[in-house]
Design an enzyme around this catalytic site. Structure first.
Site, short mmCIF file in Angstrom:
data_model
loop_
_atom_site.label_atom_id
_atom_site.label_comp_id
_atom_site.label_asym_id
_atom_site.label_seq_id
_atom_site.Cartn_x
_atom_site.Cartn_y
_atom_site.Cartn_z
N CYS A 28 -4.13 -1.73 -0.40
CA CYS A 28 -4.23 -2.46 -1.65
C CYS A 28 -3.15 -2.16 -2.69
CB CYS A 28 -5.62 -2.29 -2.24
SG CYS A 28 -5.99 -3.62 -3.37
N GLU B 206 -9.59 -3.58 3.16
CA GLU B 206 -9.90 -2.30 2.50
C GLU B 206 -11.42 -2.26 2.25
OE1 GLU B 206 -8.87 -2.49 -1.65
OE2 GLU B 206 -8.79 -0.31 -1.89
N LYS C 65 -5.61 6.43 0.86
CA LYS C 65 -4.93 5.71 -0.22
C LYS C 65 -4.34 6.67 -1.26
CE LYS C 65 -5.77 1.81 -3.36
NZ LYS C 65 -6.84 0.82 -3.76
N1 ING Z 1 -7.12 -3.44 -6.40
C1 ING Z 1 -6.14 -3.99 -7.26
C2 ING Z 1 -4.76 -4.10 -6.62
O1 ING Z 1 -3.89 -3.27 -6.79
C3 ING Z 1 -5.08 -3.91 -9.47
C4 ING Z 1 -6.09 -3.27 -8.58
C5 ING Z 1 -5.12 -5.28 -9.76
C6 ING Z 1 -4.07 -3.15 -10.01
C7 ING Z 1 -4.18 -5.85 -10.60
C8 ING Z 1 -3.12 -3.70 -10.85
C9 ING Z 1 -3.17 -5.07 -11.14
O2 ING Z 1 -4.56 -5.11 -5.97
C10 ING Z 1 -7.11 -2.29 -5.65
N2 ING Z 1 -8.21 -2.03 -4.92
O3 ING Z 1 -6.16 -1.53 -5.65
#
Ligand code: ING
Length: 311
Positions: free
Chosen positions: A172, A47, A127
């Site tokens: 992601c 990403e 996304k």
């Molecule tokens: N990053 C993280 C993900 O979903 C996140 C954001 C981390 C959300 C931990 C919830 C918990 O892996 C991205 N870019 O979405």
């Protein structure tokens, strides 16, 4: 006769604010060449693969964050990668920040593109599940501003026909939502490709660090098994200007088993000779959607956004 195809995943180590897109694309090309050497005909990149994970920073003026975006497909920065992939005959998934003008309006998305081994652009995904906040929470350690810099994707969850089968893409945070994969599986996806940038420190609460990797792996292995599909996941990882992100790039079989994964938090190519028919028995039996699904009882999944208590 099983359909065997070598798939590669290119994990990208830290990209710092000072790193140029040209230098980062050169790293992607190096990994593309390594994948070619292993006989791969498809590769998944992360990403937002051309820049540092900029949604961790607070910007107010578009002039300050527009340099992180790409315009045109391929954009000038992407072009050398597109050229080399076509020369080597390798198809790829690439995540990038997309800036586009539609009906006179400038729009910005967290996007991935799927390109066939012959260089044809098969399609894009924007996304849908944007984590974090639109406005800063005031803690520089925890800012995660994808809702500030990107609109919710407006292309749905498309699936693309390729010479290696039907490929679906996501990005992601999408991988944490089972709806993502089920919609694509209902459209016949046999392979899911995704990139991610996952901070080691949770943006929502201070959970033990080992759970970051556990939830990543759990999400992918569940998705693979419950939809009888291969899952390719590519991390951008390591410490970007001091902000650490998890590695754990992987290839997961339709049985739900991770068959190979990255061992570093640097640039690293992983690959596997995937039997694309391995998921067929799962889609014919335990997850034979036509035989076993009961959508008449699934109403709340599309009718509601949040929890509704009706007692
Ligand atoms: N990053 C993280 C993900 O979903 C996140 C954001 C981390 C959300 C931990 C919830 C918990 O892996 C991205 N870019 O979405």
């Amino acid at each position: 006769m099983s359909r065997k195809e070598v798939f590669a995943v290119a994990q990208l180590g830290a990209v710092h604010l000072k790193d140029s897109k040209q230098a980062t694309v050169a790293r992607l090309i190096e990994m593309l060449r390594e994948a070619h050497g292993r006989g791969a005909r498809w590769i998944t990149f992360p990403e937002l693969a051309l820049t540092t994970f900029f949604p961790r920073y607070v910007y107010d003026d578009p002039a300050d964050y527009d340099p992180f975006y790409e315009e045109g497909l391929p954009s000038p920065a992407m072009a050398p990668l597109f050229d080399e992939a076509r020369r080597l005959g390798i198809g790829f998934y690439l995540g990038y920040a997309e800036k586009v003008t539609e009906a006179g309006t400038v729009r910005r998305f967290n996007t991935s593109v799927l390109v066939a081994p012959n260089g044809d652009i098969l399609g894009k995904y924007r996304k849908i599940h944007l984590p974090g906040t639109k406005d800063p929470i005031g803690d520089p350690e925890f800012e995660h501003l994808e809702k500030r810099y990107f609109e919710v994707g407006n292309l749905g969850f498309p699936v693309f026909k390729s010479d290696a089968g039907r490929i679906g893409m996501c990005i992601c945070n999408d991988r944490r939502w089972p709806e993502t994969f089920r919609v694509m599986a209902l459209r016949g996806a046999e392979i899911f490709m995704l990139g991610y940038n996952t901070p080691t420190r949770n943006i929502h609460h201070n959970e033990p660090v080992h759970l970051r990797e556990h939830h990543h792996r759990l999400s992918l292995e569940s998705a693979a098994y419950q939809n009888g599909a291969w899952v390719m996941s590519a991390a951008k990882c390591g410490s970007e200007d001091g902000f650490a992100m998890i590695g754990g790039s992987s290839i997961v079989a339709p049985t739900g088993e991770t068959v190979t994964r990255a061992v570093s938090e640097e640039d690293e190519v992983i690959s596997f000779n995937c039997d694309l028919d391995l998921g067929a028995y799962i889609r014919r039996s335990v997850f034979n959607f036509a035989k076993h699904r009961r959508p008449e009882h699934y109403g709340p999944i599309t009718a509601q956004v949040g929890v509704e208590i009706d007692d």
